[in-house]
Design an enzyme around this catalytic site. Structure first.
Site, mmCIF file in Angstrom:
data_model
loop_
_atom_site.group_PDB
_atom_site.id
_atom_site.type_symbol
_atom_site.label_atom_id
_atom_site.label_comp_id
_atom_site.label_asym_id
_atom_site.label_seq_id
_atom_site.Cartn_x
_atom_site.Cartn_y
_atom_site.Cartn_z
ATOM 1 N N VAL A 58 46.387 53.777 18.321
ATOM 2 C CA VAL A 58 47.056 54.298 17.118
ATOM 3 C C VAL A 58 47.781 55.610 17.427
ATOM 4 C CG1 VAL A 58 46.597 55.125 14.764
ATOM 5 C CG2 VAL A 58 45.283 53.223 15.697
ATOM 6 N N ALA A 94 50.265 56.101 19.349
ATOM 7 C CA ALA A 94 50.476 56.208 20.799
ATOM 8 C C ALA A 94 51.881 55.779 21.210
ATOM 9 C CB ALA A 94 49.435 55.366 21.524
ATOM 10 N N ASP A 103 61.041 49.356 14.976
ATOM 11 C CA ASP A 103 59.681 48.911 15.305
ATOM 12 C C ASP A 103 59.276 47.676 14.496
ATOM 13 O OD1 ASP A 103 59.749 51.117 16.908
ATOM 14 O OD2 ASP A 103 58.007 52.119 16.058
HETATM 15 N N1 LIG Z 1 44.587 49.142 13.029
HETATM 16 C C1 LIG Z 1 45.097 49.846 12.023
HETATM 17 N N2 LIG Z 1 44.557 49.772 10.782
HETATM 18 C C2 LIG Z 1 45.085 50.488 9.758
HETATM 19 N N3 LIG Z 1 46.137 51.339 9.875
HETATM 20 C C3 LIG Z 1 46.710 51.461 11.083
HETATM 21 C C4 LIG Z 1 46.234 50.725 12.214
HETATM 22 N N4 LIG Z 1 47.006 51.044 13.283
HETATM 23 C C5 LIG Z 1 47.911 51.960 12.836
HETATM 24 N N5 LIG Z 1 47.747 52.213 11.524
HETATM 25 C C6 LIG Z 1 48.522 53.183 10.700
HETATM 26 O O1 LIG Z 1 49.605 53.676 11.479
HETATM 27 C C7 LIG Z 1 49.497 55.113 11.671
HETATM 28 C C8 LIG Z 1 50.069 55.494 13.030
HETATM 29 O O2 LIG Z 1 51.447 55.258 12.980
HETATM 30 P P1 LIG Z 1 52.526 56.143 13.739
HETATM 31 O O3 LIG Z 1 53.851 55.602 13.361
HETATM 32 O O4 LIG Z 1 52.284 57.600 13.511
HETATM 33 O O5 LIG Z 1 52.222 55.830 15.284
HETATM 34 P P2 LIG Z 1 52.519 54.490 16.104
HETATM 35 O O6 LIG Z 1 53.156 53.492 15.202
HETATM 36 O O7 LIG Z 1 51.256 54.106 16.774
HETATM 37 O O8 LIG Z 1 53.562 54.994 17.209
HETATM 38 P P3 LIG Z 1 55.207 54.907 17.174
HETATM 39 O O9 LIG Z 1 55.614 54.943 15.734
HETATM 40 O O10 LIG Z 1 55.662 56.124 17.912
HETATM 41 O O11 LIG Z 1 55.536 53.668 17.889
HETATM 42 C C9 LIG Z 1 48.006 55.391 11.504
HETATM 43 O O12 LIG Z 1 47.771 56.743 11.137
HETATM 44 C C10 LIG Z 1 47.656 54.409 10.365
HETATM 45 O O13 LIG Z 1 48.080 54.925 9.132
HETATM 46 C C1 LIG Z 2 60.792 57.836 16.796
HETATM 47 C C2 LIG Z 2 61.325 56.472 16.388
HETATM 48 O O1 LIG Z 2 62.712 56.404 16.803
HETATM 49 C C3 LIG Z 2 60.636 55.342 17.106
HETATM 50 C C4 LIG Z 2 59.151 55.259 16.918
HETATM 51 O O2 LIG Z 2 58.658 54.168 17.664
HETATM 52 C C5 LIG Z 2 61.221 56.340 14.884
HETATM 53 C C6 LIG Z 2 62.050 55.190 14.296
HETATM 54 O O3 LIG Z 2 62.917 54.641 14.994
HETATM 55 O O4 LIG Z 2 61.834 54.890 13.115
HETATM 56 MG MG LIG Z 3 54.909 53.968 14.065
#
Ligand SMILES: Nc1ncnc2c1ncn2[C@@H]1O[C@H](COP(=O)(O)OP(=O)(O)OP(=O)(O)O)[C@@H](O)[C@H]1O
Ligand SMILES: C[C@@](O)(CCO)CC(=O)[O-]
Ligand SMILES: [Mg+2]
Length: 334
Positions: A111, A113, A161
């Protein structure tokens, strides 16, 4: 009735952050998945069982033979907001507001990451709940609803995403439009720092810099967009793999430098990036929003040396493959 759906993580190969400003980006779904099971409940409420997520602000009190749990409502609600918004949006689309739905989530994706855990959980939830409510949506439409969820929760999102998580494969994305790129086996190693960054906060931080110094930041975003277009040309070219990989590697290194200039790298991310390059990767950069999370390296000849170098530098290497499949309905039980 009970529906189990799954959706994949992603890596952004080129163009994170600049994609929020309408520039293009290139991303691929990878073979880590989030699984969401949805079923009706007769209490008329939304119930979420999130097994892999830490809910902050939990207080436990003990007395004689009783134990009390209290949670900080705001923080607990925030962490589950992607799932809740996804369920509410689908109920609204189906005209089923007030219908009791229980979802249960298990995930292989770390999460915060940079691997799109928020998009995967939103897309898998929309997939499971829409099927439960009898809504017929294509994966592309589910990707668009996933984008709406990210906009509601994060305030800003390019939509790349949820799009790649819903449709899978290898894509070029720009302002809501995507094009599938030819599938290729990418010899990459992902390195996880072990710490997390919030995409919402990192996107807001870049926005503040942009507003304070538009003349400085705009050319950085424009250069990132040009890197993506160059990378697309290289991917679509007839060049031999070694020439293509070496050009993509150079573009990755330039893209990393520009992300660092935007302030989204960390000491640990940069250490993993340099460790991978020293071990022979031809390119290495942050992937996703940064602020912790992951980097990835392109290492056609020495994936295992690069993985070892990432471990020695204190990271966790993951050798992943591109997932051709996006959202998948795994099981529908009566
Ligand atoms: N397994 C899960 N169950 C419930 N909520 C989740 C889970 N995995 C992620 N989330 C939600 O997504 C949030 C993380 O999202 P964030 O967009 O900050 O990071 P990411 O999606 O892992 O990375 P990125 O957006 O950079 O690719 C968590 O705080 C939570 O709210
Ligand atoms: C940082 C960002 O460009 C990618 C996150 O995976 C945000 C987005 O595109 O919404
Ligand atoms: Mg995200």
């Amino acid at each position: 009735m009970r529906v189990l759906a799954s959706a994949p993580a992603k890596i952004i190969l080129f163009g994170e952050h600049s994609v929020v400003y309408g520039k293009p980006a290139i991303a691929a779904a990878i073979d880590l998945r989030t699984y969401v099971r949805a079923e009706f409940n007769d209490r008329g409420t939304i119930k979420i069982e999130a097994k892999d997520i830490r809910v902050p602000g939990l207080t436990v009190s003990f007395s004689e033979d009783e134990i009390y749990f209290e949670s900080d409502y705001g923080r607990a609600a925030e962490v589950l907001s992607y799932v809740r918004q996804a369920i509410e949006l689908v109920r609204e689309e189906a005209g089923a507001n007030g219908k009791g739905i229980t979802v249960s989530i298990t995930s292989q994706i770390p999460v915060g990451a940079g691997l799109g855990s928020s998009a995967a959980v939103a897309v898998a939830t929309i997939g499971a709940v829409s099927r439960l409510l009898g809504l017929e949506l294509s994966n592309e439409e589910i990707g668009r609803l996933g984008h709406r969820v990210e906009l509601l929760v994060q305030g800003a999102s390019s939509g790349i995403d949820p799009t790649v998580s819903a449709i899978g494969g290898f894509i070029h994305y720009e302002r809501g439009k995507f094009e599938h790129l030819p599938f290729m086996e990418l010899p990459i190693v992902v390195g996880y720092t072990g710490s997390s960054g919030s995409t919402k906060e990192l996107v807001a931080m870049v926005r503040r810099s942009y507003e304070e110094m538009p003349d400085v930041i705009e050319p950085v975003l424009v250069a990132m967009g040009k890197i993506v277009e160059k990378a697309r040309d290289v991917i679509l070219s007839e060049l031999d793999d070694d020439v293509r990989f070496s050009q993509l590697g150079r573009l990755m290194n330039i893209n990393h430098g520009l992300l660092d200039a935007l302030g989204v790298s960390t000491k640990k991310l940069s250490e993993l990036v340099y460790a991978a390059r020293v071990a022979g990767a031809i390119g290495a950069k942050i992937t996703g929003a940064g602020g912790g999370g992951c980097m990835y390296a392109l290492a056609p000849e020495n994936q295992s040396e690069v993985a070892t170098a990432i471990t020695i530098a204190g990271g966790t290497p993951m050798i992943t493959r591109i997932s051709r499949e996006g959202l998948r309905i795994e099981e529908v039980l009566p």
